[in-house]
Scaffold this active site. Structure first.
Site, PDB file in Angstrom:
ATOM      1  N   ARG A 143      45.047  24.338  18.372  1.00  0.00           N
ATOM      2  CA  ARG A 143      45.649  25.316  19.265  1.00  0.00           C
ATOM      3  C   ARG A 143      45.861  24.743  20.657  1.00  0.00           C
ATOM      4  O   ARG A 143      46.561  25.346  21.473  1.00  0.00           O
ATOM      5  CB  ARG A 143      44.743  26.557  19.375  1.00  0.00           C
ATOM      6  CG  ARG A 143      44.924  27.526  18.252  1.00  0.00           C
ATOM      7  CD  ARG A 143      44.728  28.960  18.739  1.00  0.00           C
ATOM      8  NE  ARG A 143      45.251  29.906  17.758  1.00  0.00           N
ATOM      9  CZ  ARG A 143      44.545  30.418  16.764  1.00  0.00           C
ATOM     10  NH1 ARG A 143      43.285  30.091  16.608  1.00  0.00           N
ATOM     11  NH2 ARG A 143      45.090  31.271  15.923  1.00  0.00           N
ATOM     12  N   LYS A 186      52.682  32.522   7.983  1.00  0.00           N
ATOM     13  CA  LYS A 186      51.935  31.268   7.804  1.00  0.00           C
ATOM     14  C   LYS A 186      50.897  31.353   6.687  1.00  0.00           C
ATOM     15  O   LYS A 186      50.796  30.471   5.852  1.00  0.00           O
ATOM     16  CB  LYS A 186      51.197  30.918   9.104  1.00  0.00           C
ATOM     17  CG  LYS A 186      51.842  29.820   9.881  1.00  0.00           C
ATOM     18  CD  LYS A 186      50.952  29.376  11.022  1.00  0.00           C
ATOM     19  CE  LYS A 186      50.321  30.534  11.734  1.00  0.00           C
ATOM     20  NZ  LYS A 186      49.201  30.276  12.559  1.00  0.00           N
ATOM     21  N   ARG A 240      54.888  46.016   9.216  1.00  0.00           N
ATOM     22  CA  ARG A 240      53.609  45.743   8.567  1.00  0.00           C
ATOM     23  C   ARG A 240      52.546  46.720   9.083  1.00  0.00           C
ATOM     24  O   ARG A 240      51.719  47.215   8.324  1.00  0.00           O
ATOM     25  CB  ARG A 240      53.199  44.298   8.871  1.00  0.00           C
ATOM     26  CG  ARG A 240      52.011  43.786   8.117  1.00  0.00           C
ATOM     27  CD  ARG A 240      51.815  42.300   8.335  1.00  0.00           C
ATOM     28  NE  ARG A 240      51.284  41.997   9.673  1.00  0.00           N
ATOM     29  CZ  ARG A 240      51.097  40.751  10.143  1.00  0.00           C
ATOM     30  NH1 ARG A 240      51.456  39.711   9.426  1.00  0.00           N
ATOM     31  NH2 ARG A 240      50.587  40.566  11.344  1.00  0.00           N
ATOM     32  N   ARG A 270      51.053  38.812  22.327  1.00  0.00           N
ATOM     33  CA  ARG A 270      50.651  37.744  21.417  1.00  0.00           C
ATOM     34  C   ARG A 270      51.695  36.630  21.407  1.00  0.00           C
ATOM     35  O   ARG A 270      51.366  35.435  21.322  1.00  0.00           O
ATOM     36  CB  ARG A 270      50.450  38.294  19.990  1.00  0.00           C
ATOM     37  CG  ARG A 270      49.013  38.752  19.740  1.00  0.00           C
ATOM     38  CD  ARG A 270      48.922  39.876  18.730  1.00  0.00           C
ATOM     39  NE  ARG A 270      49.228  39.468  17.372  1.00  0.00           N
ATOM     40  CZ  ARG A 270      49.418  40.337  16.359  1.00  0.00           C
ATOM     41  NH1 ARG A 270      49.330  41.646  16.591  1.00  0.00           N
ATOM     42  NH2 ARG A 270      49.687  39.915  15.159  1.00  0.00           N
ATOM     43  N   ARG A 320      46.413  47.914  10.917  1.00  0.00           N
ATOM     44  CA  ARG A 320      45.925  47.088  12.034  1.00  0.00           C
ATOM     45  C   ARG A 320      46.496  47.642  13.333  1.00  0.00           C
ATOM     46  O   ARG A 320      47.717  47.674  13.517  1.00  0.00           O
ATOM     47  CB  ARG A 320      46.401  45.637  11.864  1.00  0.00           C
ATOM     48  CG  ARG A 320      45.456  44.778  11.056  1.00  0.00           C
ATOM     49  CD  ARG A 320      45.995  43.386  10.899  1.00  0.00           C
ATOM     50  NE  ARG A 320      46.005  42.630  12.168  1.00  0.00           N
ATOM     51  CZ  ARG A 320      46.290  41.329  12.227  1.00  0.00           C
ATOM     52  NH1 ARG A 320      46.596  40.666  11.140  1.00  0.00           N
ATOM     53  NH2 ARG A 320      46.282  40.710  13.387  1.00  0.00           N
TER      54      ARG A 320
END
Ligand code: IMP
Ligand code: MG
Length: 378
Positions: A277, A202, A316, A334, A322
């Site tokens: 959201r 996104k 990633r 998530r 991360r």
């Protein structure tokens, strides 16, 4: 339904939206200035007859003569078009002029002069009358469209070539009762909600779209960080919840986003990223945009199978460092959260015919092209 006209609220007349443009204070000031100029030229000896051209000038004419400090008369006429007896087209006549104007000083009061066609007709008609002198005052004037070599004695406010309503002026019969002047909103923003599960790309796509279409990108994360970093009232309020581990209430988020919308109303369009959201956020956004005569044109969602995205995020994670990108369970969580909380927004926009799913697999440029295809049709 009773409509409440608030300054910052767009007004809807028939199919068009209008936004606040000139306040009544400024209108009164322009009127007083016109009165002063006319009075300075005519003095106390002259008793002019003011003639308002209906319908638009009734309010201006009323306020004008209320300010006029010497003796005067007032009358109104209407300009009517009749089909000519021969093929030469329209013949214009004044309707309602009953006074004898012989040797009088006539001052025409017009609400607005645009192309000057109406003015030309007024001059044609009055020039045949045995009056002493003819003067013309208009409250509004659009210099960019005025094409005639005709003299206008007094001009209140010169304005750009945009349609206005209010203070006697109408759009197809409506708007005359407004105290202030409102300007048509001709350009509609292309606002989109960019949507998609974690790892769908996104952020990358939002940036590419923003650059290509000159849009404003509003990322909820950025808005939060900005408000907290700059210690704004809303930022401090949000922080007070975050500090004790509570979720920031919808209302706080909504208010922050509203401020961002307010700042960017002149934009070609806004890409909302990470907002809304929840359904209440979506409704608040609709309401806020509607009040400006705008709307969300589309929710464009990047669609990709979960397993594919999980792998992408894990890849990633190997380089990004991360920690939440390195644990598959956390990633799956998530997704669960996305499915339970956010995916209902798809239904919300789908019910309005505004949901567009786009294949989110493949090269970055290919995905951008698919998004552009949807955007270009909005
Ligand atoms: P003109 O003949 O083109 O100068 O236009 C004069 C008439 O058009 C005015 O008397 C109004 O009735 C109408 N008009 C022109 N511009 C506007 C506008 O911006 N708002 C409302 N009416 C307008
Ligand atoms: Mg008029």
């Amino acid at each position: 339904m009773v409509q409440i006209h608030r300054m910052n609220k767009a007004i809807k007349l028939h199919d068009k939206y209008f936004t606040h443009y000139i306040g009544s204070d400024k209108i009164q000031q322009a009127t007083r200035s016109l009165v002063q100029q006319v009075y300075n030229d005519l003095g106390d000896e002259e008793i002019p007859i003011f003639i308002g051209i209906l319908n638009g000038s009734f309010m201006f004419a009323a306020d004008f003569i209320r300010e006029y400090p010497a003796n005067c008369e007032i009358s109104f006429v209407k300009l009517a078009s009749y089909e000519g007896a021969n093929s030469s087209g329209k013949v214009n006549e004044l309707v309602g002029l009953t006074e004898d104007l012989t040797d009088k000083t006539v001052v025409i009061l017009e609400d607005i002069i645009d192309t000057g066609n109406t003015l030309a007709k007024i001059y044609d008609i009055f020039e045949t009358l045995p009056i002493k002198q003819l003067k013309l005052a208009t409250l509004f004037f659009k210099p960019d469209v005025f094409k005639k070599a005709l003299h206008i004695d007094y001009i209140g406010l010169s304005i750009p070539d945009k349609f206005i309503v209010g203070y006697g002026l109408d759009y197809d019969g409506l708007g005359r009762n407004l105290k202030d002047i409102y300007q048509i909103k001709s350009k509609n923003m292309k606002n989109i909600v960019l949507f998609g599960p974690p790892g769908a790309g996104k952020g990358t796509q939002a940036t590419l779209l923003k650059d290509h279409y000159n849009l404003v990108h509003i990322s909820t994360g950025d808005v939060f960080r900005y408000n907290i970093k700059n210690k704004t009232d809303l930022g401090m309020l949000a922080k007070s919840f975050m500090d004790v581990g509570d979720l920031v209430p919808d209302e706080v988020t909504i208010n922050m986003l509203k401020e961002e919308v307010q700042k960017n109303l002149e934009a070609v369009g806004i890409i909302f990223d990470g907002y809304p959201r929840t359904i209440s956020q979506a409704k608040a956004l609709d309401e806020c945009l509607l009040a400006k005569g705008e709307q969300i044109k589309a929710m464009i969602a990047l669609e990709a199978p979960e397993d594919e995205l999980v792998n992408r995020i894990l890849e990633r994670g190997k380089t990004s460092g991360r920690s939440d990108d390195q644990n598959e369970n956390k990633i799956r969580n998530r997704f669960n959260e996305y499915h339970t909380k956010t995916a209902i927004l798809k239904d919300y926009y789908e019910a309005q015919g505004k949901y567009f799913g786009v294949n989110g697999l493949g090269g970055i440029d290919d995905i951008t092209d698919r998004l552009k295809e949807v955007f270009d049709k909005l």
